[in-house]
Design a protein around this motif. Structure first.
Motif, PDB file in Angstrom:
ATOM      1  N   UNK A  21       0.778  -1.388  -0.241  1.00  0.00           N
ATOM      2  CA  UNK A  21       0.009   0.116   0.267  1.00  0.00           C
ATOM      3  C   UNK A  21       0.757   1.185  -0.116  1.00  0.00           C
ATOM      4  N   UNK A  22       1.875   1.431   0.649  1.00  0.00           N
ATOM      5  CA  UNK A  22       2.827   2.752   0.801  1.00  0.00           C
ATOM      6  C   UNK A  22       3.449   2.571  -0.475  1.00  0.00           C
ATOM      7  N   UNK A  23       3.560   1.680  -1.430  1.00  0.00           N
ATOM      8  CA  UNK A  23       4.128   1.563  -2.777  1.00  0.00           C
ATOM      9  C   UNK A  23       5.758   1.840  -3.026  1.00  0.00           C
ATOM     10  N   UNK A  24       6.328   1.599  -1.661  1.00  0.00           N
ATOM     11  CA  UNK A  24       7.841   1.402  -2.120  1.00  0.00           C
ATOM     12  C   UNK A  24       8.322   0.079  -1.275  1.00  0.00           C
ATOM     13  N   UNK A  25       9.616  -0.187  -1.545  1.00  0.00           N
ATOM     14  CA  UNK A  25      10.304  -0.976  -0.593  1.00  0.00           C
ATOM     15  C   UNK A  25      10.485  -0.081   0.669  1.00  0.00           C
ATOM     16  N   UNK A  26      10.722  -1.001   1.827  1.00  0.00           N
ATOM     17  CA  UNK A  26      11.331  -0.633   3.081  1.00  0.00           C
ATOM     18  C   UNK A  26      12.668  -0.348   3.023  1.00  0.00           C
ATOM     19  N   UNK A  27      13.200   0.371   3.828  1.00  0.00           N
ATOM     20  CA  UNK A  27      14.855   0.686   4.176  1.00  0.00           C
ATOM     21  C   UNK A  27      15.120   0.004   5.382  1.00  0.00           C
ATOM     22  N   UNK A  28      16.398  -0.454   5.567  1.00  0.00           N
ATOM     23  CA  UNK A  28      17.064  -0.858   6.742  1.00  0.00           C
ATOM     24  C   UNK A  28      16.716   0.023   7.978  1.00  0.00           C
ATOM     25  N   UNK A  29      16.614   1.326   7.784  1.00  0.00           N
ATOM     26  CA  UNK A  29      16.353   2.369   8.795  1.00  0.00           C
ATOM     27  C   UNK A  29      15.018   2.065   9.219  1.00  0.00           C
ATOM     28  N   UNK A  30      14.049   1.669   8.150  1.00  0.00           N
ATOM     29  CA  UNK A  30      12.800   1.798   8.642  1.00  0.00           C
ATOM     30  C   UNK A  30      12.579   0.889   9.493  1.00  0.00           C
ATOM     31  N   UNK A  31      13.273  -0.229   9.602  1.00  0.00           N
ATOM     32  CA  UNK A  31      13.138  -1.421  10.706  1.00  0.00           C
ATOM     33  C   UNK A  31      13.864  -0.887  11.825  1.00  0.00           C
ATOM     34  N   UNK A  32      15.197  -0.409  11.723  1.00  0.00           N
ATOM     35  CA  UNK A  32      16.037  -0.092  12.908  1.00  0.00           C
ATOM     36  C   UNK A  32      15.300   0.835  13.764  1.00  0.00           C
ATOM     37  N   UNK A  33      14.385   1.548  13.300  1.00  0.00           N
ATOM     38  CA  UNK A  33      13.606   2.919  14.192  1.00  0.00           C
ATOM     39  C   UNK A  33      12.819   1.923  15.214  1.00  0.00           C
ATOM     40  N   UNK A  34      11.922   1.033  14.331  1.00  0.00           N
ATOM     41  CA  UNK A  34      11.068   0.223  15.234  1.00  0.00           C
ATOM     42  C   UNK A  34      11.778  -0.643  16.590  1.00  0.00           C
ATOM     43  N   UNK A  35      12.987  -0.985  15.833  1.00  0.00           N
ATOM     44  CA  UNK A  35      13.899  -1.812  16.897  1.00  0.00           C
ATOM     45  C   UNK A  35      14.183  -0.949  18.154  1.00  0.00           C
ATOM     46  N   UNK A  36      14.506   0.401  17.709  1.00  0.00           N
ATOM     47  CA  UNK A  36      14.984   1.182  18.764  1.00  0.00           C
ATOM     48  C   UNK A  36      13.930   1.438  19.703  1.00  0.00           C
ATOM     49  N   UNK A  37      12.579   1.794  19.312  1.00  0.00           N
ATOM     50  CA  UNK A  37      11.734   1.882  20.159  1.00  0.00           C
ATOM     51  C   UNK A  37      11.305   0.673  20.912  1.00  0.00           C
ATOM     52  N   UNK A  38      11.298  -0.520  20.479  1.00  0.00           N
ATOM     53  CA  UNK A  38      11.167  -1.897  21.541  1.00  0.00           C
ATOM     54  C   UNK A  38      12.314  -2.111  22.257  1.00  0.00           C
ATOM     55  N   UNK A  39      13.515  -1.145  21.974  1.00  0.00           N
ATOM     56  CA  UNK A  39      14.580  -1.504  22.881  1.00  0.00           C
ATOM     57  C   UNK A  39      14.661  -0.572  23.991  1.00  0.00           C
ATOM     58  N   UNK A  40      13.856   0.454  23.714  1.00  0.00           N
ATOM     59  CA  UNK A  40      13.896   1.642  24.685  1.00  0.00           C
ATOM     60  C   UNK A  40      12.975   1.597  25.933  1.00  0.00           C
ATOM     61  N   UNK A  41      13.090   2.390  26.862  1.00  0.00           N
ATOM     62  CA  UNK A  41      12.415   2.358  28.089  1.00  0.00           C
ATOM     63  C   UNK A  41      10.742   2.932  27.709  1.00  0.00           C
ATOM     64  N   UNK A  42      10.578   3.524  26.477  1.00  0.00           N
ATOM     65  CA  UNK A  42       9.043   3.930  25.975  1.00  0.00           C
ATOM     66  C   UNK A  42       8.371   2.612  25.719  1.00  0.00           C
ATOM     67  N   UNK A  43       9.298   1.416  25.538  1.00  0.00           N
ATOM     68  CA  UNK A  43       8.509   0.209  25.375  1.00  0.00           C
ATOM     69  C   UNK A  43       8.593  -1.045  26.594  1.00  0.00           C
ATOM     70  N   UNK A  44       8.739  -0.194  27.829  1.00  0.00           N
ATOM     71  CA  UNK A  44       8.845  -1.032  29.026  1.00  0.00           C
ATOM     72  C   UNK A  44       7.790  -1.983  29.177  1.00  0.00           C
ATOM     73  N   UNK A  45       6.472  -1.463  28.789  1.00  0.00           N
ATOM     74  CA  UNK A  45       5.210  -2.522  28.944  1.00  0.00           C
ATOM     75  C   UNK A  45       4.788  -3.224  27.882  1.00  0.00           C
TER      76      UNK A  45
END
Ligand code: NAD
Length: 258
Positions: free
Chosen positions: A215-239
């Protein structure tokens, strides 16, 4: 960038290229000390290290570890503790896929794909957890699975078996490790522009057919994946634990069983 990971140590398997490299750079650029793992590409590991230095990132060590070899798995975790003093975040990223019609798939390819994508995260996580238990510390486990933990991929049966397996492994471990303060989640990329997709990127008709399903009409970039990983690794994803987070431009929503 703010330093969300100052004082944290992360292992990123297969961080000499593609998604793993971007994850290592992202975590380090936010202050983490990072163990760069490579298998057969020391130049790629050096490139990761240089990118981290250019981004003003945290400390790094580089360890050669074939994650299908259990002694290497043990050593990878040991090196984090010995050289960096801890290990708080484990990103199970290393992966391989092998194309073959089911009736032609070989035992050696099956062993390689299951060994890299499923057995390695199983025992790497086990060693990571054992060390955290000794130190009485919390931790984060993030597996890079795939849309193919849920979506069929004809001619890649072993890859689907491995990624489907890691979906249930993640769910089970979230239950077992929650009481220890260890969260476990999957990040499931769709089609990302990395070396693993080299043949697809050269096949324009196949690539265009795929793009029509995103639907978004493009391939993803490695950075698209890394930003989600960073969220899950951070205190913001503690729960946050026990779930899969898709980063696929909507591909999985556009998918019907074939
Ligand atoms: P890639 O080929 O660039 O990266 C794979 C990495 O795994 C490489 O660095 C490789 O050296 C490493 N690796 C392979 N076998 C290893 C071993 N035995 N020991 C240690 N390292 C090993 O491709 P990528 O796209 O960056 O793939 C990273 C992860 O993302 C994989 O798990 C893959 O299944 C997953 N994924 C990728 C896509 C995509 O479209 N690129 C989509 C879904 C999931």
């Amino acid at each position: 960038m703010s330093a969300r990971f100052t004082g944290k140590v992360a292992i990123v398997t297969g961080s000499s290229s593609g998604i793993g490299q971007s994850i290592a750079v992202r975590l380090a650029s936010e202050g983490a000390s990072v163990v760069i793992d490579y298998h057969s590409n020391p130049e790629g590991a050096e490139e990761t290290q240089k990118k981290i230095a250019a981004a003003g990132g945290g400390k790094t060590i580089t360890v050669k570890a074939d994650v299908t070899i259990m002694d290497d798995v043990k050593n990878l975790v040991e090196q984090a503790w010995q050289q960096l003093g801890s290990c708080d975040i484990l990103v199970n990223n290393a992966g391989v896929e092998k194309h073959a019609p089911f009736w032609e798939a070989t035992e050696s390819d099956y062993d390689l794909v299951l060994g890299t994508n499923l057995k390695a995260p199983f025992f790497l996580t086990q060693r990571f957890v054992q060390k955290l238990m000794e130190a009485k510390k919390p931790g984060r486990v993030i597996n890079i699975s795939s849309v193919h933990e849920d979506m069929v991929f004809p001619n890649f049966a072993s890859y689907c078996a491995a990624k489907g397996g890691i979906r249930m492994l993640m769910r089970d471990l979230a239950m077992e490790l929650g009481p220890l303060g260890i969260t476990v989640n999957n990040v499931a990329p769709g089609a990302i522009n990395t070396p693993i997709n080299a043949s697809l990127l050269e096949d324009k008709p196949k690539l265009n057919a795929l793009l029509n399903n995103i639907p978004l009409g493009r391939l993803g970039t490695p950075e698209d994946v890394a930003s989600l990983v960073a969220f899950l690794a951070s205190d913001e994803a503690a729960y946050v634990t026990g779930s899969t987070y898709f980063v696929d431009g909507g591909l999985i929503r556009n998918y019907k069983e074939q």
